[in-house]
Design an enzyme around this catalytic site. Structure first.
Site, short mmCIF file in Angstrom:
data_model
loop_
_atom_site.label_atom_id
_atom_site.label_comp_id
_atom_site.label_asym_id
_atom_site.label_seq_id
_atom_site.Cartn_x
_atom_site.Cartn_y
_atom_site.Cartn_z
N GLU A 72 -13.55 23.06 -57.42
CA GLU A 72 -15.10 23.56 -57.67
C GLU A 72 -14.94 22.03 -57.86
O GLU A 72 -14.39 20.88 -58.44
CB GLU A 72 -14.05 23.65 -58.91
CG GLU A 72 -15.62 24.24 -60.27
CD GLU A 72 -16.92 24.24 -58.70
OE1 GLU A 72 -18.18 23.81 -58.94
OE2 GLU A 72 -16.94 25.94 -58.58
N CYS A 88 -23.22 30.93 -63.08
CA CYS A 88 -23.31 31.66 -64.62
C CYS A 88 -23.42 31.27 -65.90
O CYS A 88 -24.38 31.46 -67.17
CB CYS A 88 -22.98 33.25 -64.58
SG CYS A 88 -23.90 34.36 -66.38
N CYS A 148 -27.54 32.41 -66.14
CA CYS A 148 -27.48 33.32 -67.14
C CYS A 148 -26.76 33.59 -68.90
O CYS A 148 -28.19 34.09 -69.28
CB CYS A 148 -27.58 34.73 -66.58
SG CYS A 148 -25.95 34.65 -66.64
N LYS A 182 -29.69 30.55 -70.37
CA LYS A 182 -30.70 30.81 -71.19
C LYS A 182 -31.06 31.93 -71.73
O LYS A 182 -31.84 32.27 -72.65
CB LYS A 182 -30.97 31.49 -68.84
CG LYS A 182 -32.56 31.99 -68.91
CD LYS A 182 -32.56 31.83 -67.32
CE LYS A 182 -32.17 33.42 -66.47
NZ LYS A 182 -31.97 33.63 -65.38
N ALA A 200 -14.08 20.99 -51.64
CA ALA A 200 -13.88 21.42 -50.39
C ALA A 200 -14.36 22.64 -49.17
O ALA A 200 -15.19 23.09 -49.14
CB ALA A 200 -12.32 22.94 -50.89
N TYR A 226 -36.84 37.36 -61.59
CA TYR A 226 -36.15 37.23 -62.95
C TYR A 226 -36.10 35.64 -63.35
O TYR A 226 -36.52 35.54 -64.62
CB TYR A 226 -35.36 37.75 -63.63
CG TYR A 226 -33.95 37.46 -62.77
CD1 TYR A 226 -33.21 36.64 -62.59
CD2 TYR A 226 -33.88 37.70 -61.28
CE1 TYR A 226 -31.83 36.14 -62.92
CE2 TYR A 226 -32.95 36.73 -60.49
CZ TYR A 226 -31.77 36.31 -61.37
OH TYR A 226 -31.19 36.13 -60.63
N GLU A 278 -38.39 34.68 -67.31
CA GLU A 278 -37.34 34.76 -68.40
C GLU A 278 -37.66 33.41 -68.87
O GLU A 278 -38.06 32.95 -70.12
CB GLU A 278 -35.89 34.53 -67.57
CG GLU A 278 -35.71 36.69 -67.71
CD GLU A 278 -34.03 36.30 -66.84
OE1 GLU A 278 -33.18 37.41 -67.23
OE2 GLU A 278 -33.97 35.37 -66.71
N ASP A 290 -22.62 35.71 -54.89
CA ASP A 290 -23.81 35.52 -54.35
C ASP A 290 -23.28 34.92 -52.83
O ASP A 290 -24.49 35.31 -52.20
CB ASP A 290 -24.63 34.35 -55.27
CG ASP A 290 -24.78 35.56 -56.56
OD1 ASP A 290 -24.82 36.51 -56.66
OD2 ASP A 290 -25.58 34.14 -57.59
N HIS A 294 -31.53 58.17 -85.22
CA HIS A 294 -32.51 58.41 -86.02
C HIS A 294 -32.68 56.97 -86.90
O HIS A 294 -31.60 57.29 -88.12
CB HIS A 294 -33.88 59.08 -86.10
CG HIS A 294 -34.99 59.40 -86.99
ND1 HIS A 294 -36.09 58.91 -85.94
CD2 HIS A 294 -35.14 58.95 -88.17
CE1 HIS A 294 -37.14 59.03 -86.74
NE2 HIS A 294 -36.42 59.14 -88.10
N GLU A 340 -33.65 56.20 -79.33
CA GLU A 340 -33.53 57.58 -79.64
C GLU A 340 -34.91 58.87 -78.54
O GLU A 340 -34.53 59.76 -78.19
CB GLU A 340 -34.09 57.98 -81.06
CG GLU A 340 -35.16 57.97 -81.44
CD GLU A 340 -35.40 58.57 -82.80
OE1 GLU A 340 -35.10 59.81 -82.80
OE2 GLU A 340 -36.40 57.97 -84.00
#
Length: 452
Positions: free
Chosen positions: A37, A45, A50, A53, A117, A180, A184, A307, A441, A446
């Site tokens: 990494e 994310c 996400c 955010k 990498a 989106y 947002e 992704d 309720h 509902e």
């Protein structure tokens, strides 16, 4: 090369949600696993998407909640918002999650390389340090990257990667795009008191979501003060001597003057420079890695999830793909993934969520043989807030079988409500099944069992 000569059974490029899950599960099956990494463990994310955010969304909600508090009997003093406090709290939680994901890999004895990498062959990878390692299988899970604009002055704009690190809250924000991510952040900045203008090349926002919900969100956000410029591609951006920015739009005589321009026009698979061509891995027109139903690329020893395949850009999908890959390849389980009825949400203000077919999609597939049920109501939460905003729930039903084809909603807590409703749609329940369920309720949920 004999199997025992490989350095690892699995080498994963990218320690995001899909890569970490695949690494952990493969290791649990006894595989020798390593992951590389180049930035931080956790992926888009967790680190710059996400999760942080959503925390900003929560922080921005207090502007509305505190204003309503007096109507519920609370005495609230002078309201003051401090952006650095919220920003630093969010970044601190990102640090916590990065550590948690790292611990997960450590506990499962997955070796970590915190460097870039690149693929050098069907079974080999070169690290940025120059070291070359081999693996029986390679999994590419590098995700996607914000699409960057090509107009003059684009270097003065930022993407969603940088927005979490702003030194101060801008007074005037221009957002390019109406997907989106754009909607947002438009809601976040608007709630925090910024003047927000959303600029889009087309006349449609949130393409792919139900048209009625999109129209409702447009009405509500305009009433909240967000301005829109549709059919307005960027021409150029100019930075003035006073530090302000001018956004020049094609065909518009006057530029938009602002303090920040956020480009949110989509994300593209992050495949450039990965060396995939050395192993004969085929890419699509958008740079996505082409894979079959099992995630295998055109090279038998290299797989891809998440992704970077540009199938469904959602974190839960990447996690399931990574898990299924590890179970199949190292656990001997023929795990399959269903991409049908995947729920999704936009944490706009108010949020919207949907699962299954929209009304237009259902009409295209079933013609006139569908029924549309809806509930247009004022959420109880808005009554003391003196807001006229109304929620909207829609249920799309196959008239021939009574099966629920889709559910779509906009209103407070819509994503939380939809998750349970998505189970019913995925299970193929009927409208009669909903009608037979007693309402809870008083709740907004509902409305799902009261539509007639």
């Amino acid at each position: 090369m004999a199997e025992q000569e490989y350095d690892y059974d699995l080498f994963v490029i990218g320690a995001g949600s899909g890569g970490v899950r695949a690494s952990r599960i493969a290791a649990s099956h006894g595989a020798r696993v390593a992951v590389a990494e180049e930035y931080r463990v956790g992926g888009t994310c967790v680190i710059r998407g996400c999760v942080p955010k959503k925390l900003l969304v929560y922080g921005s909600h207090f502007a509305e909640e505190l204003q309503d508090a007096a109507n519920y009997g609370w005495t609230v003093g002078d309201l003051k918002f401090d952006w650095p406090t919220l920003r630093d709290a969010v970044l601190k939680d990102v640090d916590r999650l990065n550590a948690a994901y790292t611990t997960t890999l450590e506990n499962n004895k997955v070796e970590r390389f915190l460097e870039r990498a690149e693929v050098t062959g069907p079974h080999s990878v070169r690290l940025a340090s120059g070291r070359e390692v081999t693996a029986k299988y390679i999994l590419v899970a590098v995700g996607a990257w914000p699409v960057t604009p090509s107009f003059e002055g684009a270097e003065h704009c930022i993407t969603s990667n940088e927005v979490f690190h702003l030194p101060e809250l801008p007074r005037r924000v221009v957002i390019s795009g109406a997907g989106y991510i754009a909607m947002e952040f438009a809601g976040i900045f608007n709630a925090l008191g910024c003047h927000v203008t959303v600029v889009n090349r087309s006349e449609t926002l949130l393409r792919g979501y139900d048209e009625s919900l999109r129209d409702r969100l447009l009405q509500i956000t305009m009433a909240r003060g967000i301005e829109y410029k549709f059919n307005s591609p960027f021409d150029k951006v100019v930075k003035r001597e006073d530090g302000c920015l001018e956004a020049h739009l094609a065909g518009k005589p006057d530029p938009l003057v602002c303090d920040l321009i956020l480009v949110a026009t989509g994300r593209k698979p992050k495949t450039p420079g990965l060396g995939l061509e050395t192993a004969g891995v085929e890419l699509g027109e958008n740079g996505e890695i082409k894979v079959d139903d099992t995630g295998k690329t055109t090279c038998d020893s290299i797989y891809a999830v998440g992704d970077v395949t540009d199938r469904v850009q959602l974190t839960p999908v990447a996690i399931r793909e990574g898990h299924a890959f590890a179970d199949r390849v190292f656990g001997g389980k023929e795990t399959t993934i269903s991409y049908d009825c995947i729920p999704s949400a936009v944490f706009s203000q108010p949020p919207l969520a949907g699962v299954g077919l929209t009304e237009s999609q259902a009409r295209n597939a079933f013609g006139s043989n569908i029924k549309v049920f809806s509930s247009d109501f004022r959420p109880m939460k808005n009554i003391f807030g003196h807001r006229p905003e109304r929620g909207l729930y829609k249920m799309i039903v196959d008239a021939g079988t009574d099966r629920v084809l889709g559910i779509h909603m906009i209103g407070p807590e819509a994503p939380e409500i939809l998750q349970a409703a998505a189970i019913a749609v995925k299970a193929g329940l009927t409208k009669a099944d909903f009608d037979a369920t007693v309402a809870l309720h008083p709740s907004m949920a509902e409305e799902l069992v009261l539509m007639r």
